[in-house]
Scaffold this motif. Structure first.
Motif, PDB file in Angstrom:
ATOM      1  N   THR A 555       0.831  -1.203   0.000  1.00 35.48           N
ATOM      2  CA  THR A 555       0.000   0.000   0.000  1.00 35.48           C
ATOM      3  C   THR A 555       0.866   1.253   0.000  1.00 35.48           C
ATOM      4  O   THR A 555       0.651   2.177  -0.806  1.00 35.48           O
ATOM      5  N   VAL A 560      -2.099   4.961  -4.516  1.00 28.74           N
ATOM      6  CA  VAL A 560      -3.408   4.409  -4.180  1.00 28.74           C
ATOM      7  C   VAL A 560      -4.494   5.405  -4.598  1.00 28.74           C
ATOM      8  O   VAL A 560      -4.388   6.602  -4.339  1.00 28.74           O
ATOM      9  N   ARG A 566      -7.440   4.197   2.386  1.00 31.69           N
ATOM     10  CA  ARG A 566      -6.242   3.366   2.291  1.00 31.69           C
ATOM     11  C   ARG A 566      -6.361   2.143   3.193  1.00 31.69           C
ATOM     12  O   ARG A 566      -5.817   1.082   2.882  1.00 31.69           O
TER      13      ARG A 566
END
Length: 775
Positions: A555, A560, A566
């Motif tokens: 991540t 993203v 997130r």
């Protein structure tokens, strides 16, 4: 039109020209004149792009051959005394020795720039540091820009940020201000005489929770600096400055830059901004690659423009160092996905479009704004297709505990693995040779068939296994020959994720990463590592670690999508990895490493946000690791970290073994684990893989002795600091051989009942950067 600018531009070049020039220089294939010529060409190209996009200023001071914080130390004449270099006569070769080390001295400490994956080199100051001035490379670049006909805005790392982020020994950091501030005053006077009409001074520590003494230092420091130059733009970024807004309004600087992408809560409090004082709004995201919703931003800032007029400036939230350079190079992305993207060159146009629409009215920019709206609509249509199966799994998360506590699991591991005291291993990757890279490139071009490529990679894996067995390493790895990058490799195989062709971003020095694009819901269509790992295990009776990149790191080291939390993306990745862990376990792999080098990096800058992040990060790791049986040993690796503030969370992850980078800090980072009484097994790195230097046996022995004063021998592993992909085989084998000799000697001494002592260690060590995934 309103003044437009950026806070910095990527320096590596759209084809990584700087990287390749530096590495040729280090190998002796390019002389200094050739290296400097590449730098000049890149600067002029980047300035021309900024000028052609319509920016008022071009950025000077953002270019560096390694790191701008190191450049600041050179400029001020504040080099580590241990190297013995004169900052006024410093050569480029000596400059690189500061960054990379030499036979006598380890490199300067390297650590993350706030919560980014860019690494800066920590200055080393003490009571004797003089700040008497050094090389004038910055002035050369200023003259270069002016001679080319551009209007420069010079950028400097601010004095308080420099002190806050430095390693300061033997004295309180703020006690150095009486010597440091006059050095900045002299520099500002020189810049003004050289034609720098505006100087941007970066103080990103304003996005942190600052102690009162540091906040109190801003007013007197900037009174002195403002007297030296009439046009200082104090720049903060990476977070909200709302708690410090009264201070910023009162400082006697000509202007202030605030990040309204990550610190948008400051906007309502800007309504009474002082008339005549420049307010620069960082409205275009310098940290992510998605197009800006220009209409929404215009709605937010139009009231300020109506009140402040030309005193309002428009810029990027932070330096564009953190995004790829040019979207035009990406010809293979799906059209809908490409429609949603904006790289550094495209963000220049976004800045000037915002300023034109504010100054002249939206109708003047109608076609550009409409094209932006259409592009975002196309992207949302692509990204908005929610995966029902992924959503169902998120709504009903499986068990995250391992079934048995560590103490019981450890007994099962001991019986299954049969490892000696102080077991040795490596972090995962082995050298990515020219032959490997050529075969991979040929496969991607279609010149090498899949069967032939896979046969070539199996041959490379077999070689890595043979070399580890010859050295006598206890727990092996397959070497990751088939992986160009520890993130890209998984991104290419996950649904909802895309990779770029040329989306390179500088990590440190000449090392670059290519963050993937997480644009949709993430899932795992098929196994990703099982075939390679089981093949490697078939070659040896020794245990072979399965190697995965963890959900937090996947991540953190990706771009993203900014319309989905997130935390949700992190859990989607964890579920995908859980399936991979389960298959590796079912295939008989006895140890699985889930790397989380970005765990600390993801910690928010403000403490109020820490617990929410840590809860999700720990949950994501445990969710991925719980896909295997208790008798399978779970490892994790974390690159440099200030572990003190995350140790409880790291312990909660409940990995059986954690390996960490500690060699540059001379094992000092391990003290936090000892004070915390960390309950599981630890492998502190005994040598720095970021330098070509091969440490002697005695040095590694001293580090291991130091580790044994903190961690019981029964829970201590021996390993390098990080992965070895960027090193050559000769230095890799030499360093590992020394590591094995040191380990065997200590095993003998422990078997004879000797208690190792705390040895004297080399001075000036600092922690290193992760080299796991750089190219």
């Amino acid at each position: 039109m309103l003044t437009t600018h950026i806070l910095g531009f990527p320096r590596i070049g759209s084809l990584r020209e700087l990287k390749f020039a530096e590495e040729r220089f280090w190998r002796g294939e390019l002389d200094e004149a050739g290296l400097l010529a590449v730098g000049r060409e890149l600067r002029l190209r980047h300035w021309q792009w900024q000028n052609s996009a319509g920016l008022r200023f071009v950025s000077v001071g953002d270019f560096s051959y390694y790191d701008t914080v190191l450049d600041t130390a050179v400029l001020l004449g504040a080099l580590p005394a241990r190297f013995g270099f004169d900052a006024k006569t410093l050569t480029r070769s000596q400059y690189f020795e500061l960054a990379r080390g030499n036979a006598q001295q380890p490199a300067c400490e390297m650590t993350k720039w706030f919560d980014t994956n860019y690494h800066y080199l920590k200055p080393e100051f003490d009571a004797h540091t003089r700040f008497d001035g050094g090389q004038s490379w910055l002035l050369d670049e200023l003259r270069e820009a002016r001679l080319a006909g551009f209007t420069p805005k010079v950028q400097l790392v601010g004095p308080l940020t420099l002190l806050k982020l430095a390693r300061v020994n033997g004295v309180e950091a703020l006690a150095l201000l009486p010597r440091l501030v006059p050095a900045y005053v002299r520099l500002l006077l020189t810049l003004q005489s050289e034609g720098a009409d505006w100087v941007q001074i970066d103080e990103p520590i304003l996005a942190l929770d600052l102690p009162p003494a540091w906040l109190a230092a801003f007013a007197p420091v900037y009174r002195e600096l403002a007297d030296a130059h009439p046009h200082i733009l104090l720049a903060s970024y990476f977070g909200s400055v709302r708690p410090h807004l009264d201070l910023l309004k009162a400082l006697p600087v000509a202007g202030v830059h605030v990040d309204i992408v990550r610190g948008g809560d400051v906007l309502p409090a800007l309504a009474d901004w002082p008339q005549g004082k420049v307010l620069s709004l960082g409205a275009i995201d310098g940290r992510n690659v998605w197009k800006t919703n220009l209409d929404a931003v215009l709605d937010l800032i139009a009231p300020l423009q109506a009140r402040l007029g030309d005193a309002l400036w428009i810029g990027t939230s932070c330096s564009l160092l953190h995004v790829p350079i040019d979207l035009a190079q990406e010809t293979a992305l799906a059209p809908g996905l490409r429609d949603g993207l904006s790289f550094a060159r495209q963000k220049l146009t976004e800045v000037t479009t915002l300023a034109r629409a504010l100054s002249l009215g939206r109708s003047v920019c109608f076609s550009t704004l409409e094209a932006q709206r259409n592009a975002l609509t196309n992207f949302r249509a692509l990204a908005g297709r929610d995966d029902a199966q992924v959503a169902a799994r998120l709504a009903n998360l499986p068990e995250v505990e391992r079934g048995l506590p560590y103490t019981e699991r450890a007994k099962l591991h001991h019986a299954r693995l049969q490892l000696p005291l102080l077991p040795t291993t490596t972090i995962g990757s082995f050298p990515q040779t020219d032959a490997i890279r050529k075969q991979r490139a040929a496969h991607k071009r279609g010149e090498l068939g899949t069967a032939d490529y896979e046969a070539a990679m199996r041959s490379e894996i077999a070689l890595a296994v043979q070399r580890q067995e010859a050295l006598g390493i206890d727990m092996l790895v397959h070497g990751e020959a088939e992986r160009s990058d520890m993130v890209d490799y998984f991104a290419e195989q996950l649904a909802g994720v895309a990779v770029c062709q040329h989306g390179w971003v500088q990590s440190y020095g000449s090392r670059c990463v290519k963050p993937p694009l997480i644009w949709g819901d993430v899932s795992r269509p098929k196994s990703m590592t099982v075939a390679w790992t089981t093949y490697a295990q078939s070659l040896t009776p020794k245990p072979m670690k399965g190697m995965l990149t963890g959900p937090v790191t996947l991540t953190q080291w990706a771009f993203v999508r900014n319309d989905k939390p997130r935390s949700e993306v992190m859990l989607q990745l964890a579920l995908a990895l859980r399936d991979e862990v389960a298959e590796l376990d079912a295939a008989g792999i006895a140890a699985i490493q889930i790397d989380e080098p970005a765990f600390r990096e993801g910690l928010p800058l403000k403490q109020v946000d820490w617990q929410s992040y840590l809860d999700t990060a720990v949950l994501a790791f445990k969710l991925s690791a719980a896909g295997c049986r208790p008798e399978t040993q779970i490892h994790t690796h974390m690159c440099y970290s200030d572990f003190e503030d995350t140790l409880a969370a790291i312990a909660a992850m409940d990995a059986d073994v954690i390996t960490i980078e500690t060699s540059r800090s001379a094992m000092a980072l391990l003290d936090a684990f000892g004070e915390f009484a960390y309950p599981n097994e630890i492998g502190p790195g005994v040598y720095d893989i970021h330098s070509p230097r091969v440490p002697p046996v005695e040095e590694m022995t001293a580090l291991l002795e130091r580790a044994l004063t903190v961690i019981p021998a029964q829970r201590l592993w021996v390993n390098p600091d990080c992965g070895l992909k960027t090193r050559g085989w000769a230095e890799t084998e030499a360093a590992l051989a020394n590591m094995l000799v040191a380990t065997r000697q200590l095993r003998t001494r422990l078997a004879q009942g000797e208690t190792p002592y705390r040895s004297a260690l080399p001075a000036g060590h600092g922690h290193g950067a992760c080299d796991c995934h750089t190219a």
